[in-house]
Motif scaffolding. Structure first.
Motif, short mmCIF file in Angstrom:
data_model
loop_
_atom_site.label_atom_id
_atom_site.label_comp_id
_atom_site.label_asym_id
_atom_site.label_seq_id
_atom_site.Cartn_x
_atom_site.Cartn_y
_atom_site.Cartn_z
N ASP A 127 1.61 -5.99 8.04
CA ASP A 127 0.63 -5.74 6.99
C ASP A 127 1.08 -4.51 6.20
N ALA A 128 0.34 -4.16 5.16
CA ALA A 128 0.74 -3.06 4.27
C ALA A 128 0.85 -1.74 5.03
N ALA A 129 -0.08 -1.45 5.94
CA ALA A 129 -0.05 -0.19 6.68
C ALA A 129 1.19 -0.10 7.57
N ALA A 130 1.51 -1.20 8.27
CA ALA A 130 2.69 -1.21 9.14
C ALA A 130 3.96 -1.09 8.31
N TYR A 131 4.00 -1.73 7.13
CA TYR A 131 5.17 -1.64 6.28
C TYR A 131 5.33 -0.23 5.71
N ALA A 132 4.21 0.39 5.34
CA ALA A 132 4.24 1.78 4.85
C ALA A 132 4.80 2.70 5.93
N ASP A 133 4.42 2.45 7.18
CA ASP A 133 4.93 3.25 8.30
C ASP A 133 6.44 3.04 8.45
N LEU A 134 6.89 1.79 8.34
CA LEU A 134 8.31 1.48 8.45
C LEU A 134 9.12 2.20 7.38
N THR A 135 8.65 2.21 6.16
CA THR A 135 9.42 2.82 5.07
C THR A 135 9.33 4.33 5.05
N SER A 136 8.42 4.89 5.82
CA SER A 136 8.28 6.35 5.83
C SER A 136 9.15 6.99 6.90
N ARG A 137 9.80 6.19 7.75
CA ARG A 137 10.63 6.74 8.82
C ARG A 137 11.95 7.24 8.31
#
Length: 137
Positions: A127-137
């Protein structure tokens, strides 16, 4: 779009629409419509830089999740797009192939790449929240 085509170190201000689902390979899927719409994320678009060529597959092609379905070429690299869903490609975006800058300018709108009639199995997407977390690493 700004002139910043390179992603610099530090926090990114990315557009990550809530209504879409995402793959770890930076591809988005809108399965709220049929056929489902597929494209690359803003993160992928920024990593690639200005696109100069998109090699689209043929309509009617059957794909499996994990298949490399098309190639995106920029001045920096040629990258395959890994399809996150299984199904049959019903439409390809000829406008994006004719003018790849459409993808750079609007990756979640006019820059869509494929419309796929999905197989019955549910794709494993973020979902958007999990993808945002992925791209912030």
């Amino acid at each position: 779009m700004s002139d910043e085509n390179d992603i610099e170190e530090g926090p990114l201000n990315l557009d990550i629409p809530d209504h879409l689902q995402y793959s770890e390979e930076h591809v988005w899927v809108d399965d709220s419509v049929s056929p489902a719409i597929v494209g690359i994320t803003e993160y992928a678009e920024k990593k690639l830089g200005d696109l100069v060529f998109i090699d689209l597959p043929e309509e009617g092609t059957t794909v499996e999740a994990g298949d490399e379905v098309l190639e995106l070429e920029s001045a920096k690299a040629v990258e395959p797009m890994v399809c996150p869903v299984s199904g049959t490609i019903r439409y390809v975006n000829h406008d994006a192939a004719d003018d790849p800058s459409v993808v750079n300018g609007d990756p979640y709108g006019e820059g869509w790449l494929l419309k796929i009639e999905l197989d019955d199995d549910e794709p494993e997407l973020l979902d958007a929240a999990a993808y945002a977390d992925l791209t912030s690493r």
